[in-house]
Design an enzyme around this catalytic site. Structure first.
Site, PDB file in Angstrom:
ATOM      1  N   TYR A  57      -4.038   3.003   9.960  1.00  0.00           N
ATOM      2  CA  TYR A  57      -4.594   2.199   8.872  1.00  0.00           C
ATOM      3  C   TYR A  57      -6.117   2.320   8.873  1.00  0.00           C
ATOM      4  O   TYR A  57      -6.792   1.923   9.832  1.00  0.00           O
ATOM      5  CB  TYR A  57      -4.217   0.725   9.016  1.00  0.00           C
ATOM      6  CG  TYR A  57      -2.751   0.398   8.865  1.00  0.00           C
ATOM      7  CD1 TYR A  57      -1.841   1.300   8.326  1.00  0.00           C
ATOM      8  CD2 TYR A  57      -2.269  -0.849   9.262  1.00  0.00           C
ATOM      9  CE1 TYR A  57      -0.509   0.986   8.194  1.00  0.00           C
ATOM     10  CE2 TYR A  57      -0.930  -1.179   9.124  1.00  0.00           C
ATOM     11  CZ  TYR A  57      -0.057  -0.256   8.595  1.00  0.00           C
ATOM     12  OH  TYR A  57       1.287  -0.581   8.466  1.00  0.00           O
ATOM     13  N   PRO A 218       8.146  -8.354   1.810  1.00  0.00           N
ATOM     14  CA  PRO A 218       9.127  -9.388   1.471  1.00  0.00           C
ATOM     15  C   PRO A 218       9.049  -9.857   0.027  1.00  0.00           C
ATOM     16  O   PRO A 218       9.968 -10.524  -0.458  1.00  0.00           O
ATOM     17  CB  PRO A 218       8.784 -10.528   2.432  1.00  0.00           C
ATOM     18  CG  PRO A 218       7.331 -10.350   2.729  1.00  0.00           C
ATOM     19  CD  PRO A 218       7.124  -8.860   2.756  1.00  0.00           C
TER      20      PRO A 218
END
Length: 337
Positions: A57, A218
């Site tokens: 990242y 999610p």
């Protein structure tokens, strides 16, 4: 905040975690490092103690920003990071979401682990995850022998496998089962009310083996937060901007919005749709932690409180399952209206 045991590792994690990629990759509209640091510190103040990052990242920034924000809280938090991508020899191409080459050799894994420890400013990684491994890596005995050595040396406490990329759910079902049954490690998967196939495939095996499962995305990239509509515009620095300016992807986004409208029955005065989306995931017993994509302070406050809102009832869960099995066929009714 609620907390859960991460299998038999001895680690307790917050039921709602923090996926550090939103504040370290410049793919979610956050271009100021200070904003990311503030979000990480605010998350900790709200009870979030589980932070999931990766060495790739921002080519290391996903780890250094965590040290800069919360280094003094190291013993009060659980850190998960990932390895496997060789960004050392192939730097600076992540923003297009293209995969770097993998390197699963023992020498590279040890190099990656030592570098992650240095960037994180710690002497151990709580959960060390293979990043988007294929079956060859999951069955590479030399790799796993080296991982066992890192555990024996105390540099790693627990091994996991973060499965991806996002567009390969069929392959990830098999990879998840191999992770659980053959390696006994915790998989991380994409799972939400709109995207359930991987969870359906691996949850029974995880429950049987007592292996925790971690979930990311999610809210289906924001759809299930319930705050967007057909007129929403994203900043050009937000990867979702391209969905709204690519005809095929925009059509998928608009279809997703119609599906989300069929889930309005989950909204209560004491529970938002975004919170219900997390409670849906937490209703599965083998879930260790859910990792929402955090990019705003108000959104963080809302989602961090999700574990303390009313759980999804058996009736609501049955209705969600039924809608999913029917591919949210109410969408056609919405489209025809």
């Amino acid at each position: 905040m609620k907390y859960r045991k991460l299998g038999n590792s001895g680690l307790d994690v917050s039921a709602i975690g923090f996926g550090v990629w939103t504040v370290s990759t410049k793919m979610w509209g956050i271009t100021d490092t200070a904003v990311g640091i503030d979000l990480l510190r605010s998350a900790f103040d709200l009870g979030i103690t589980f932070f999931d990052t990766a060495d790739v990242y921002g080519d290391g920034m996903g780890e250094t920003i965590l040290k800069d924000a919360l280094g003094s809280k190291r013993d009060e938090m659980v850190i998960a990071t990932k390895f496997g991508y060789n960004f050392y020899d192939f730097p600076g191409i992540q923003e297009g979401q293209r995969e770097r080459p993998h390197d699963w050799s023992p020498a590279f894994v040890r190099k990656a682990c030592e570098a992650s420890l240095a960037r994180l400013g710690t002497d151990r990684i709580d959960l060390y995850q293979l990043h988007n491994p294929r079956l060859e890596a999951l069955r590479n005995d030399d790799l796993w022998s080296e991982l066992d050595k890192l555990k024996t040396e105390g540099k790693v406490r627990m091994i996991g496998a973060a499965l991806g990329p996002a567009l390969k759910p069929e392959r990830q079902c098999e990879e998840g089962l191999v992770s659980i049954r053959e390696r006994g490690v915790a998989p991380q998967i994409i799972y939400n009310m709109l995207e359930q196939p991987i969870g359906e495939a691996i949850f029974p095996a995880a429950r049987e083996a007592g292996i925790p499962v971690l979930t990311r995305v999610p809210h289906a990239s924001g759809l299930l937060e319930g705050h967007f509509d057909e007129t929403t515009e994203f900043a050009p620095t937000d990867h979702r901007y391209f969905r709204m300016h690519t005809p095929q992807m925009k059509a998928m986004w608009l279809q997703g919005l119609k599906k989300v409208k069929t889930l309005d029955f989950l909204i209560r005065p004491e529970r938002t749709l975004g919170q219900a989306a997390l409670q849906f995931i937490l209703s599965e017993p083998c879930i260790g932690s859910a990792l929402p994509n955090i990019y705003e302070k108000a959104q963080l406050t809302e989602l961090a409180a999700a574990a303390d809102t009313p759980p999804i009832s058996a009736e609501e869960l049955a209705q969600i399952r039924d809608l999913y099995r029917r591919n949210f066929d109410a969408v056609e009714e919405v489209a025809a209206a």
